[in-house]
Design a protein around this motif. Structure first.
Motif, short mmCIF file in Angstrom:
data_model
loop_
_atom_site.label_atom_id
_atom_site.label_comp_id
_atom_site.label_asym_id
_atom_site.label_seq_id
_atom_site.Cartn_x
_atom_site.Cartn_y
_atom_site.Cartn_z
N SER A 52 11.33 -4.76 -9.66
CA SER A 52 9.91 -4.63 -9.97
C SER A 52 9.22 -4.07 -8.74
O SER A 52 9.43 -4.55 -7.64
N ALA A 53 8.41 -3.06 -8.94
CA ALA A 53 7.78 -2.44 -7.79
C ALA A 53 6.27 -2.46 -7.93
O ALA A 53 5.73 -2.40 -9.03
N MET A 54 5.59 -2.58 -6.80
CA MET A 54 4.17 -2.34 -6.80
C MET A 54 3.89 -1.36 -5.67
O MET A 54 4.24 -1.62 -4.54
N VAL A 55 3.32 -0.24 -6.02
CA VAL A 55 3.05 0.77 -5.02
C VAL A 55 1.58 1.14 -5.08
O VAL A 55 1.05 1.41 -6.16
N ILE A 56 0.92 1.11 -3.96
CA ILE A 56 -0.45 1.62 -3.90
C ILE A 56 -0.44 2.72 -2.84
O ILE A 56 0.00 2.49 -1.72
N THR A 57 -0.85 3.91 -3.22
CA THR A 57 -0.67 5.04 -2.31
C THR A 57 -1.92 5.34 -1.49
O THR A 57 -2.99 4.81 -1.73
N GLU A 98 12.57 1.92 -6.36
CA GLU A 98 11.43 1.92 -7.28
C GLU A 98 11.83 2.23 -8.71
O GLU A 98 11.23 1.77 -9.65
N SER A 99 12.86 3.09 -8.85
CA SER A 99 13.22 3.51 -10.20
C SER A 99 14.35 2.68 -10.80
O SER A 99 14.85 3.00 -11.86
N ASN A 133 -3.59 7.99 -1.65
CA ASN A 133 -4.60 8.57 -2.54
C ASN A 133 -5.60 7.51 -2.98
O ASN A 133 -6.80 7.75 -3.06
N MET A 134 -5.08 6.34 -3.30
CA MET A 134 -5.92 5.25 -3.76
C MET A 134 -6.87 4.81 -2.66
O MET A 134 -8.06 4.64 -2.89
N LYS A 137 -7.87 6.47 -0.13
CA LYS A 137 -8.83 7.54 0.14
C LYS A 137 -9.97 7.45 -0.87
O LYS A 137 -11.13 7.58 -0.52
N LEU A 138 -9.60 7.27 -2.13
CA LEU A 138 -10.63 7.17 -3.17
C LEU A 138 -11.52 5.97 -2.93
O LEU A 138 -12.73 6.03 -3.09
N GLU A 163 -14.19 6.45 -0.61
CA GLU A 163 -15.29 7.28 -1.14
C GLU A 163 -16.44 6.42 -1.64
O GLU A 163 -17.59 6.84 -1.65
N ILE A 164 -16.06 5.24 -2.08
CA ILE A 164 -17.08 4.36 -2.65
C ILE A 164 -17.86 3.71 -1.53
O ILE A 164 -17.28 3.10 -0.63
N ASP A 165 -19.15 3.84 -1.59
CA ASP A 165 -19.99 3.20 -0.57
C ASP A 165 -20.08 1.73 -0.86
O ASP A 165 -20.71 1.31 -1.82
#
Lengths: 174, 185
Positions: A34-39, A28-29, A41-42, A44-45, A48-50
């Motif tokens: 080229s990196a694409m990371v979606i964790t 990644e570094s 946390n994302m 989970k958030l 949250e959205i209905d």
């Protein structure tokens, strides 16, 4: 004394136990990657959205996203790093209980998909892809890893939305 | 033995506390650089573009009030400050790699990329950080500051905005953007 020994042993073996996880973090570094990371946390958030919808297909797609843990896509045009990724990928595939899902060749690209069995039929807990070949005359290596409770029927749609190579072929797995 | 243990504990805590204080934060970075040459800093209070409305349900009111302001710090490249740009990007990357900045996503590589992270808890976010850098243009850090922001509630608001239940007061916002354009040109 006994507990101490157990702790010590656990500590010593921890890195080995940890091997099971595909570790492509170091790439990644790198400047050439080229990196694409979606964790997690994302995701989970996002859960949250209905997003209630009447449309069944959209709902299935939302369910897929809510059950994802993380997505990682690494791309490089550097031959040396590509080879290293390739080696790491193969080591991981050999060391873990991961099964080949499909492989194909298209134009000048070679694509392999691997997966770990999931919670139920048609679901996988991990989806890995390795793509090597030439794109517009340049050497390219792409590694993609998706973790979570993945519905294979929905994942091709997601891959398509994220413009991940090989998305079209994923559609054919049932 | 007990005394030795207590001393150790004390030392340990001491080290922990002092290391906490020295921890670089974005807040400090902003304060330290906002007046430096080459930086552009913009603060937009949320009240500027979210007008308060008595007719709103209290949940919506709360959601609006949870967002305090948007703070932006940019460092455009002008051909002579590349070396400094690289140093600062490295510093910012280091700040944002701390565990407390929960990474949401990142795209790109070291020369051109962006990342989004947040501070706080899943249902009570204190700060959302966007960091983008481009080796040809410069870098930008945008912070959405608030108190216990809830993405679910905020998204509901956005939905209501689209339906026209709430009016967005964009006039002032646009004026600010225009004046920014003027500064740049």
């Amino acid at each position: 004394m006994k507990t101490k020994t157990v702790f010590l042993l656990a500590f010593c073996f921890y890195p080995i136990l940890n091997w099971g996880q595909a570790n492509f973090t170091k790439y990644e570094s790198m400047k050439e990657v080229s990196a694409m990371v979606i964790t997690q946390n994302m995701f989970k958030l996002l859960s949250e959205i209905d997003l209630d919808t009447q449309d069944q297909e959209t709902q299935a797609y939302i369910d897929l996203i809510e059950n994802l843990n993380d997505i990682k896509v690494l791309t490089t045009n550097n031959v040396e790093i590509g080879t290293e990724m390739n080696t790491d990928f193969n080591t991981y595939v050999e060391s873990s209980q991961i099964e080949e899902l499909m492989r194909f060749k298209e134009k000048s690209m070679q694509v392999k998909f691997y997966s770990k069995p999931g919670s139920q039929e048609g679901f996988v807990s991990e989806l890995l892809m390795l793509m090597t070949g030439q794109e517009e005359g340049e050497p390219i290596t792409v590694v993609m890893s998706i973790q979570g409770d993945i519905d294979l029927k929905q994942v091709s749609k997601l891959a398509n939305d994220l413009k991940v190579p090989g998305a079209k072929q994923l559609k054919n797995i049932k | 033995m007990k005394v030795v243990f207590q001393i150790f504990l004390f030392l340990f805590l001491g080290v922990q506390l002092s290391s906490c204080n020295q921890e670089p934060t974005l807040q400090k970075y902003f304060v330290n650089h906002q007046n430096d040459e080459g930086y552009v800093m913009v603060d937009l209070p949320a009240s500027m573009f979210l007008s308060f409305n008595d007719e709103l349900a209290s949940a919506d009111q709360e959601a609006i009030e949870s967002v305090k302001k948007v703070s932006v710090l940019a460092y455009p490249l002008n051909g002579t400050n590349t070396a400094n740009y690289e140093t600062e990007v490295a510093i910012l990357n280091k700040i944002l790699s701390q565990e407390k900045y929960k990474l949401l996503m990142k795209i790109g590589n070291t020369t051109k990329g962006m990342r989004i992270a947040y501070l706080g808890e899943e249902k009570a976010i204190d700060e959302v950080v966007f960091f983008g850098n481009d080796g040809e243009k410069g870098f930008i850090v945008a912070r959405v500051l608030g108190k216990k922001m809830n993405v679910g509630e905020l998204m509901k608001l956005v939905g209501k905005l689209e339906n026209g239940d709430i009016k967005l007061n964009l006039k002032q916002f646009e004026e600010t953007l225009e004046s920014l354009d003027e500064i740049e040109s």
